[in-house]
Scaffold this active site. Sequence first.
Site, short mmCIF file in Angstrom:
data_model
loop_
_atom_site.label_atom_id
_atom_site.label_comp_id
_atom_site.label_asym_id
_atom_site.label_seq_id
_atom_site.Cartn_x
_atom_site.Cartn_y
_atom_site.Cartn_z
N LYS A 74 39.37 16.50 -3.60
CA LYS A 74 38.15 16.56 -4.42
C LYS A 74 36.94 16.79 -3.51
CE LYS A 74 38.22 13.55 -8.13
NZ LYS A 74 38.29 12.15 -8.65
O1 G3P Z 1 36.65 10.22 -10.77
C1 G3P Z 1 35.42 10.19 -11.38
C2 G3P Z 1 35.38 9.52 -12.69
O2 G3P Z 1 36.57 8.92 -12.91
C3 G3P Z 1 34.25 8.59 -12.86
O3 G3P Z 1 34.55 7.66 -13.85
O4 G3P Z 1 34.25 5.57 -15.08
O5 G3P Z 1 33.14 5.88 -12.84
O6 G3P Z 1 32.34 7.13 -14.84
P1 G3P Z 1 33.51 6.50 -14.17
#
Ligand code: G3P
Length: 226
Positions: free
Chosen positions: A86
């Site tokens: 990533k």
């Molecule tokens: O990998 C990025 C994504 O999963 C972010 O998730 O829950 O931190 O908004 P969150």
Amino acid sequence: MKLFIDDANLEAIKEINEYYPVDGVTTNPSILAKAKRDPRETLKAIREIIGEDKIIFAQAVDLTYEGMLKDAHMIIDLLGKNTIVKIPSTPVGFKAMMALKKEGIPTCGTVVYTPMQAYLAAKAGASYVAPYVNRIDNMGYDGVEIVKKIQNILDNNGMECEVLAASFKNSQQVLELAEYGVGGATCSADVIKAFVKNLAIDGAVQDFVNDFEALTGKTAMSALGE
Ligand code: G3P
């Protein structure tokens, strides 16, 4: 639509990988931080759990171009085939994606909040782009609609790049994107476990066993004998 576990909790990954039809695991530095151990150990443990045929995503942390390439090489050395690096979808990130594409290292343009970022990451050679559905919602925009728009941009330009929608807080968001046919979604272990957590389902499943037991005194077909 591919489905990934967006988590670094090894117990949860073990359980979900065993019981649900998942394609692999995605991580980011914040997710790895929650495991509170050397991130290399966590990533290797995840690779052991899912095996070499499923996909693992790990993020380059360094924000310089050279550093991103070094991080990418280290991630690939650590995790082997079926590993996607990533890279943040920024100008420096696009440069790194283009260089890694030339080397044959697959990348995912991450931290995607806008369709333009996704378009540029795909054009730079990323194999996936990861829009953050719930975070976009929280900014006052419609995360699901933005992911659909990104899917259309990729499709209408014949780009060899898949959507990896991320940052979900509920199964409705996931299902709406599955119905639309986006490339993939990644969800935390808690969100996945809630997919079929439903008293009506549990009750119906148990009713079948109860009715069979009332008829035969047994709770399994095989218990009836030859
Ligand atoms: O990998 C990025 C994504 O999963 C972010 O998730 O829950 O931190 O908004 P969150």
